[in-house]
Design a protein around this motif. Structure first.
Motif, PDB file in Angstrom:
ATOM      1  N   GLN A 148     104.478  65.691  77.752  1.00  0.00           N
ATOM      2  CA  GLN A 148     104.350  64.269  78.021  1.00  0.00           C
ATOM      3  C   GLN A 148     103.629  64.038  79.332  1.00  0.00           C
ATOM      4  OE1 GLN A 148     108.728  63.529  80.112  1.00  0.00           O
ATOM      5  NE2 GLN A 148     108.248  62.527  78.180  1.00  0.00           N
ATOM      6  N   ALA A 149     103.255  62.755  79.545  1.00  0.00           N
ATOM      7  CA  ALA A 149     102.597  62.314  80.773  1.00  0.00           C
ATOM      8  C   ALA A 149     103.363  61.124  81.319  1.00  0.00           C
ATOM      9  CB  ALA A 149     101.144  61.952  80.506  1.00  0.00           C
ATOM     10  N   LYS A 150     103.477  61.052  82.631  1.00  0.00           N
ATOM     11  CA  LYS A 150     104.174  59.961  83.304  1.00  0.00           C
ATOM     12  C   LYS A 150     103.344  59.461  84.473  1.00  0.00           C
ATOM     13  CE  LYS A 150     109.027  61.046  82.258  1.00  0.00           C
ATOM     14  NZ  LYS A 150     110.371  61.292  82.844  1.00  0.00           N
ATOM     15  N   VAL A 151     103.490  58.164  84.743  1.00  0.00           N
ATOM     16  CA  VAL A 151     102.847  57.535  85.890  1.00  0.00           C
ATOM     17  C   VAL A 151     103.943  56.902  86.731  1.00  0.00           C
ATOM     18  CG1 VAL A 151     101.244  55.762  86.666  1.00  0.00           C
ATOM     19  CG2 VAL A 151     100.696  57.130  84.653  1.00  0.00           C
ATOM     20  N   PHE A 152     104.031  57.314  88.008  1.00  0.00           N
ATOM     21  CA  PHE A 152     105.038  56.811  88.934  1.00  0.00           C
ATOM     22  C   PHE A 152     104.364  55.906  89.959  1.00  0.00           C
ATOM     23  CE2 PHE A 152     106.796  60.728  87.294  1.00  0.00           C
ATOM     24  CZ  PHE A 152     108.136  60.417  87.075  1.00  0.00           C
ATOM     25  N   SER A 153     105.115  54.901  90.388  1.00  0.00           N
ATOM     26  CA  SER A 153     104.666  54.010  91.448  1.00  0.00           C
ATOM     27  C   SER A 153     105.243  54.498  92.764  1.00  0.00           C
ATOM     28  CB  SER A 153     105.125  52.574  91.175  1.00  0.00           C
ATOM     29  OG  SER A 153     104.750  51.730  92.248  1.00  0.00           O
ATOM     30  N   LEU A 154     104.383  54.649  93.760  1.00  0.00           N
ATOM     31  CA  LEU A 154     104.803  55.127  95.074  1.00  0.00           C
ATOM     32  C   LEU A 154     104.621  54.006  96.101  1.00  0.00           C
ATOM     33  CD1 LEU A 154     103.194  58.698  95.092  1.00  0.00           C
ATOM     34  CD2 LEU A 154     105.522  58.061  94.430  1.00  0.00           C
ATOM     35  N   PRO A 155     105.551  53.884  97.058  1.00  0.00           N
ATOM     36  CA  PRO A 155     106.637  54.832  97.378  1.00  0.00           C
ATOM     37  C   PRO A 155     107.951  54.574  96.660  1.00  0.00           C
ATOM     38  CG  PRO A 155     106.486  53.180  99.098  1.00  0.00           C
ATOM     39  CD  PRO A 155     105.386  52.856  98.108  1.00  0.00           C
ATOM     40  N   SER A 156     108.015  53.588  95.782  1.00  0.00           N
ATOM     41  CA  SER A 156     109.290  53.274  95.128  1.00  0.00           C
ATOM     42  C   SER A 156     109.719  54.349  94.147  1.00  0.00           C
ATOM     43  CB  SER A 156     109.184  51.927  94.419  1.00  0.00           C
ATOM     44  OG  SER A 156     108.205  52.000  93.380  1.00  0.00           O
ATOM     45  N   GLN A 157     108.767  55.205  93.692  1.00  0.00           N
ATOM     46  CA  GLN A 157     109.034  56.297  92.747  1.00  0.00           C
ATOM     47  C   GLN A 157     109.577  55.775  91.415  1.00  0.00           C
ATOM     48  OE1 GLN A 157     111.501  59.230  94.629  1.00  0.00           O
ATOM     49  NE2 GLN A 157     110.114  59.502  96.378  1.00  0.00           N
ATOM     50  N   THR A 158     109.114  54.592  91.029  1.00  0.00           N
ATOM     51  CA  THR A 158     109.500  54.008  89.753  1.00  0.00           C
ATOM     52  C   THR A 158     108.571  54.505  88.669  1.00  0.00           C
ATOM     53  OG1 THR A 158     110.293  52.036  90.903  1.00  0.00           O
ATOM     54  CG2 THR A 158     109.902  51.849  88.530  1.00  0.00           C
ATOM     55  N   CYS A 159     109.143  54.929  87.552  1.00  0.00           N
ATOM     56  CA  CYS A 159     108.328  55.383  86.426  1.00  0.00           C
ATOM     57  C   CYS A 159     107.809  54.163  85.686  1.00  0.00           C
ATOM     58  CB  CYS A 159     109.165  56.268  85.514  1.00  0.00           C
ATOM     59  SG  CYS A 159     108.229  56.948  84.138  1.00  0.00           S
ATOM     60  N   LEU A 160     106.488  53.943  85.733  1.00  0.00           N
ATOM     61  CA  LEU A 160     105.881  52.766  85.116  1.00  0.00           C
ATOM     62  C   LEU A 160     105.512  53.017  83.661  1.00  0.00           C
ATOM     63  CD1 LEU A 160     103.518  51.613  88.012  1.00  0.00           C
ATOM     64  CD2 LEU A 160     105.824  50.794  87.471  1.00  0.00           C
ATOM     65  N   TYR A 161     104.910  54.167  83.364  1.00  0.00           N
ATOM     66  CA  TYR A 161     104.420  54.439  82.014  1.00  0.00           C
ATOM     67  C   TYR A 161     104.819  55.866  81.626  1.00  0.00           C
ATOM     68  CZ  TYR A 161     101.420  50.494  83.222  1.00  0.00           C
ATOM     69  OH  TYR A 161     100.948  49.273  83.636  1.00  0.00           O
ATOM     70  N   VAL A 162     105.203  56.015  80.352  1.00  0.00           N
ATOM     71  CA  VAL A 162     105.542  57.319  79.784  1.00  0.00           C
ATOM     72  C   VAL A 162     104.867  57.419  78.430  1.00  0.00           C
ATOM     73  CG1 VAL A 162     107.378  58.885  79.047  1.00  0.00           C
ATOM     74  CG2 VAL A 162     107.769  57.320  80.958  1.00  0.00           C
ATOM     75  N   HIS A 163     104.267  58.576  78.161  1.00  0.00           N
ATOM     76  CA  HIS A 163     103.648  58.807  76.855  1.00  0.00           C
ATOM     77  C   HIS A 163     103.970  60.221  76.407  1.00  0.00           C
ATOM     78  CE1 HIS A 163     100.825  58.332  73.547  1.00  0.00           C
ATOM     79  NE2 HIS A 163     100.325  59.523  73.850  1.00  0.00           N
ATOM     80  N   ASN A 164     104.656  60.340  75.274  1.00  0.00           N
ATOM     81  CA  ASN A 164     104.947  61.647  74.686  1.00  0.00           C
ATOM     82  C   ASN A 164     103.718  62.098  73.893  1.00  0.00           C
ATOM     83  OD1 ASN A 164     107.633  61.752  75.660  1.00  0.00           O
ATOM     84  ND2 ASN A 164     108.290  60.392  73.993  1.00  0.00           N
ATOM     85  N   ILE A 165     103.010  63.076  74.416  1.00  0.00           N
ATOM     86  CA  ILE A 165     101.733  63.488  73.837  1.00  0.00           C
ATOM     87  C   ILE A 165     101.944  64.246  72.540  1.00  0.00           C
ATOM     88  CG2 ILE A 165      99.624  64.809  74.267  1.00  0.00           C
ATOM     89  CD1 ILE A 165     100.032  64.284  77.240  1.00  0.00           C
ATOM     90  N   THR A 166     102.846  65.198  72.504  1.00  0.00           N
ATOM     91  CA  THR A 166     103.071  65.992  71.294  1.00  0.00           C
ATOM     92  C   THR A 166     104.523  66.426  71.247  1.00  0.00           C
ATOM     93  OG1 THR A 166     102.407  67.991  70.094  1.00  0.00           O
ATOM     94  CG2 THR A 166     102.337  68.089  72.488  1.00  0.00           C
ATOM     95  N   GLU A 167     105.016  66.593  70.010  1.00  0.00           N
ATOM     96  CA  GLU A 167     106.382  67.056  69.807  1.00  0.00           C
ATOM     97  C   GLU A 167     106.416  68.429  69.131  1.00  0.00           C
ATOM     98  OE1 GLU A 167     109.068  65.773  70.903  1.00  0.00           O
ATOM     99  OE2 GLU A 167     108.303  63.854  71.633  1.00  0.00           O
ATOM    100  N   THR A 168     105.469  68.668  68.228  1.00  0.00           N
ATOM    101  CA  THR A 168     105.457  69.926  67.477  1.00  0.00           C
ATOM    102  C   THR A 168     104.637  71.015  68.147  1.00  0.00           C
ATOM    103  OG1 THR A 168     103.574  69.150  66.159  1.00  0.00           O
ATOM    104  CG2 THR A 168     105.778  68.689  65.315  1.00  0.00           C
ATOM    105  N   SER A 169     103.751  70.648  69.047  1.00  0.00           N
ATOM    106  CA  SER A 169     102.895  71.635  69.708  1.00  0.00           C
ATOM    107  C   SER A 169     103.049  71.498  71.221  1.00  0.00           C
ATOM    108  CB  SER A 169     101.436  71.444  69.278  1.00  0.00           C
ATOM    109  OG  SER A 169     100.612  72.446  69.841  1.00  0.00           O
ATOM    110  N   PHE A 170     102.061  71.973  71.971  1.00  0.00           N
ATOM    111  CA  PHE A 170     102.090  71.881  73.428  1.00  0.00           C
ATOM    112  C   PHE A 170     100.662  71.828  73.946  1.00  0.00           C
ATOM    113  CE2 PHE A 170     102.016  76.303  72.276  1.00  0.00           C
ATOM    114  CZ  PHE A 170     101.122  76.877  73.151  1.00  0.00           C
ATOM    115  N   LEU A 171     100.492  71.330  75.156  1.00  0.00           N
ATOM    116  CA  LEU A 171      99.176  71.212  75.772  1.00  0.00           C
ATOM    117  C   LEU A 171      98.792  72.515  76.460  1.00  0.00           C
ATOM    118  CD1 LEU A 171      99.213  67.643  77.390  1.00  0.00           C
ATOM    119  CD2 LEU A 171      98.369  68.335  75.151  1.00  0.00           C
ATOM    120  N   LEU A 172      97.526  72.861  76.308  1.00  0.00           N
ATOM    121  CA  LEU A 172      96.975  74.017  77.003  1.00  0.00           C
ATOM    122  C   LEU A 172      96.281  73.631  78.301  1.00  0.00           C
ATOM    123  CD1 LEU A 172      95.426  75.911  73.970  1.00  0.00           C
ATOM    124  CD2 LEU A 172      97.539  76.476  75.177  1.00  0.00           C
TER     125      LEU A 172
END
Length: 349
Positions: free
Chosen positions: A120-144
């Protein structure tokens, strides 16, 4: 990178981002001496900031964006050997090149931290460290491979999955832009060497000596023909200039002639048929080669020798006959000239 290490920070500072294989992200604060002289003698102080971020899967890449979504490059400086040879120039001062904003308060004390793992990929807002966006890229495989690259005056997250899919996500919203099946990973060389570059390009080693280049940008594909280089520029051969008589007489440079033009049949004409006559043998050259190891070969060679001797004798007979005809013609013409001027006086000539 230059970022906020803690939630209560008011200014950016040098930080070291560490990603683990279990999806943990640790931020370490780096305290650098302010003076150049102290920088050579005092060590860099590294201390944990206490900030821990979590993702699913092993961490692959980090990136930092400013408040308007522009990629912030890490600061750097050119390294020079202090013990190197002196080139006679003035001592160069060390200058730290900063790409981040000079004042974080002017930018609203706001940054985006982009973190991508194998799942997955995440985007955090700094300095509050709040997670703004989350995207699950793959479930059955993995990124190289995953890289934050620039594309069409913007930035995006480019990913290469183990099942052969190439995906791009917008930043910082992580909206899917592209998902296409390109090449299943059947060779570990591709997995080890695959990398993304700017302007929608990617490279990998297709063999130990070959580099495969590809593009996932339509603009790059449209301009591909203009970017290809040429080994040479084709130029039409100019016509030869007319060579005048005076230029050829006083030019002082030789003129190139063609051998066929000087000695060919077009200029000298064909040879007379009476000079030579070819009488081919029954076996020919190939027959001689085939029978060269036995008695038949010897007989064939003897017959060819006799044919050549007969050919030479025939040529000699033809030459003798030609000379006799020429002599008779000369004698006849001489006799006619003698009869023509026999009774004339000297003053009648």
């Amino acid at each position: 990178m230059e970022s906020f290490a803690r939630k209560n920070d008011s200014a950016v500072s040098p930080c070291l981002w560490v990603g683990t294989g279990l999806g943990m992200v640790l931020i370490l604060s780096l305290n650098l001496p302010a003076s150049d002289d102290l920088r050579q003698s005092e060590p860099v102080m590294v201390s944990p900031s206490g900030t821990v971020l979590t993702l699913k899967g092993a961490v692959l890449t980090f990136a930092c964006l400013d408040c308007v979504g522009t990629l912030t490059h890490p600061p750097y400086e050119v390294w020079r050997d202090p013990h190197g040879a002196d080139d006679g120039e003035k001592t160069r001062k060390r200058k730290l090149v900063m790409h981040s904003p000079s004042s974080s308060q002017d930018m609203g004390d706001h940054q985006f931290a982009v973190i991508c793992s194998e799942k997955q990929a995440k985007v955090f807002s700094l300095p509050s460290q709040t997670c703004l966006y989350v995207h699950n890229i793959t479930e059955t495989s993995f990124l190289l491979r995953a890289d934050v690259v620039t594309l069409c005056n913007s930035v995006c997250l480019a990913c290469f999955c183990a099942n052969g899919h190439i995906m791009t996500l917008s930043l910082p919203s992580l909206r899917p832009l592209l998902d296409i099946n390109y090449l299943p990973v059947t060779d570990m060389r591709i997995a080890r060497t695959f990398c993304f570059t700017n302007e929608g390009q990617a490279l990998y080693l297709s063999s130990p000596t070959e580099i495969q280049r590809l593009t996932y940008s339509q603009e790059m594909c449209d301009n591909l023909q203009d970017m290809l280089g040429d080994l040479f520029t084709p130029v039409e051969t100019p016509e030869a200039q007319n060579r005048g008589f005076l230029k050829g007489l006083f030019g002082g440079s030789g003129q190139a002639f063609d051998r066929e033009e000087l000695f060919g049949e077009a200029t000298a004409g064909k040879a007379s048929r009476s000079l030579a006559q070819h009488i081919p043998g029954s076996g020919g050259i190939e027959g001689v080669r085939g029978a060269a190891g036995g008695v038949i070969g010897d007989l064939t060679r003897a017959r060819i020798a006799l044919d050549e001797r007969g050919q030479k004798l025939g040529e000699l007979d033809e030459r003798t006959a030609s000379m006799m005809a020429s002599a008779e013609a000369f004698s006849k013409h001489a006799h006619e000239v003698m009869l023509k001027y026999k009774d004339k006086k000297w003053y009648q000539f």
